[in-house]
Enzyme design. Structure first.
Site, PDB file in Angstrom:
ATOM      1  N   THR A  98     -12.418  -2.555  -0.030  1.00  0.00           N
ATOM      2  CA  THR A  98     -11.117  -2.449  -0.695  1.00  0.00           C
ATOM      3  C   THR A  98     -11.250  -1.795  -2.057  1.00  0.00           C
ATOM      4  O   THR A  98     -10.443  -0.933  -2.442  1.00  0.00           O
ATOM      5  CB  THR A  98     -10.487  -3.848  -0.839  1.00  0.00           C
ATOM      6  OG1 THR A  98     -10.396  -4.459   0.447  1.00  0.00           O
ATOM      7  CG2 THR A  98      -9.108  -3.754  -1.464  1.00  0.00           C
ATOM      8  N   GLU A 114      -9.803 -13.685  -4.085  1.00  0.00           N
ATOM      9  CA  GLU A 114      -9.609 -12.319  -3.584  1.00  0.00           C
ATOM     10  C   GLU A 114     -10.058 -11.274  -4.602  1.00  0.00           C
ATOM     11  O   GLU A 114     -10.576 -10.208  -4.232  1.00  0.00           O
ATOM     12  CB  GLU A 114      -8.131 -12.115  -3.233  1.00  0.00           C
ATOM     13  CG  GLU A 114      -7.708 -10.682  -2.950  1.00  0.00           C
ATOM     14  CD  GLU A 114      -8.349 -10.096  -1.714  1.00  0.00           C
ATOM     15  OE1 GLU A 114      -8.400  -8.849  -1.617  1.00  0.00           O
ATOM     16  OE2 GLU A 114      -8.796 -10.855  -0.848  1.00  0.00           O
TER      17      GLU A 114
END
Length: 308
Positions: free
Chosen positions: A181, A128
């Site tokens: 993000t 991630e």
């Protein structure tokens, strides 16, 4: 086993007042990932979708996570990872987390289930980090484990699986625009007002209590974000209309899913969730922006095997 195929679910993170500490898994949306053992000690990446994601191991969330496992365990074989992404990258419903957790789960199965939950989360977070530039588990944990997950802390990682009220449903609209993000985190202020921090703490505590008590009115009162949403709302076309009209139509609360552009509503019952989805549709069909609608229960299982 020499190969395995898994379904890795999408997720909704933050849940308004739970920035970086709350997330839930969706039941009806996710990525399909096939992992095969290969004789060579390397990671081979294949994508069958059209998103043109990087196939260099250290630039790919699945590749980075898999390489970390290979290196740490000093395996004398490698893996071929074939991913079909059903979650649009940068959509705000855990696209990168789904790929990372599905890959780690699948590799763990091929290794004989030798990694603990904590270890699987650790390697998923390594993957991630490639996409977000930070280690946050509010998408990763629910995608891997299912349900609603509270992340209490990160050093060490401390998480709690919360009860899911039986009538809790989720409606999501995903505009086909991309908000990375990493970029969405850069717009956030580093300091907040004390009064806002206090209010946010109260809302988060109320939301957790609402889940434990299946108190939908308390859940509704608590789904308020005074810290992050005001800064990110401008990044999402028609966000104010989506929120105002969905709540007026009976949503428990509406907010930004992850870093956006997806917008979610928590709802009591499937009928209400479908009604909110229609509200979302009525607003976005006039914008000229492509979008996708999701109506889903909370996925309480997380990653699941679909083929051995």
């Amino acid at each position: 086993m020499e190969q395995i195929k898994v379904f890795s679910p999408a997720s909704v993170a933050n849940l308004s007042c739970g920035f970086d500490v709350l997330g839930l898994a969706l039941d009806s949306k996710g990525d399909d990932i096939m992992v095969k053992k290969i004789k060579r000690k390397e990671i081979i990446l294949i994508h069958t979708d059209n998103y043109n994601l990087p196939l260099t191991v250290n630039e790919n969330v699945s590749g980075k996570a898999a390489q970390a496992i290979l290196d740490d365990l000093n395996l004398d074989f490698g893996f071929e990872i074939t991913t079909h992404k059903n979650i649009h990258p940068g959509s705000g419903i855990g696209s990168s987390s789904s790929s990372a957790t599905g890959t780690v789960f699948a590799i763990n199965q091929l290794l004989g289930n030798i990694l603990s939950e904590q270890q699987q989360l650790h390697y998923s977070l390594i993957g991630e980090h490639v996409a977000s530039g930070s280690f946050h588990a509010d998408n990763v944990a629910p995608s891997l484990l299912g349900g609603i997950i509270l992340i209490r802390g990160y050093n060490p990682l401390d998480y709690i699986k919360l009860p899911v009220p039986s009538e809790l449903w989720v409606s999501v609209i995903t505009p086909k625009i991309q908000i990375k993000t990493y970029d969405a985190r850069r717009v956030l202020k580093q300091k907040v007002m004390l009064k806002n921090a206090i209010q946010q703490c109260g809302n988060l505590a109320g939301l957790v209590a609402g889940f434990y008590r299946s108190d939908y009115e308390l859940i509704s009162r608590s789904l308020v974000d005074v810290l992050i949403e005001p800064q990110r709302a401008v990044l999402i076309p028609k966000f104010t209309d989506l929120k105002k009209k969905s709540i007026a139509a009976g949503a428990l609360g509406t907010g930004i899913s992850g870093s956006g552009p997806s917008v979610f509503s928590l709802c009591k019952g499937e009928e209400n969730a479908k009604k909110i989805s229609e509200v979302f549709n009525s607003i976005y069909k006039k914008t000229g922006i492509e979008y996708e609608l999701i109506v889903s229960k909370v996925n309480e299982k997380g990653v699941k095997i679909i083929q051995e």
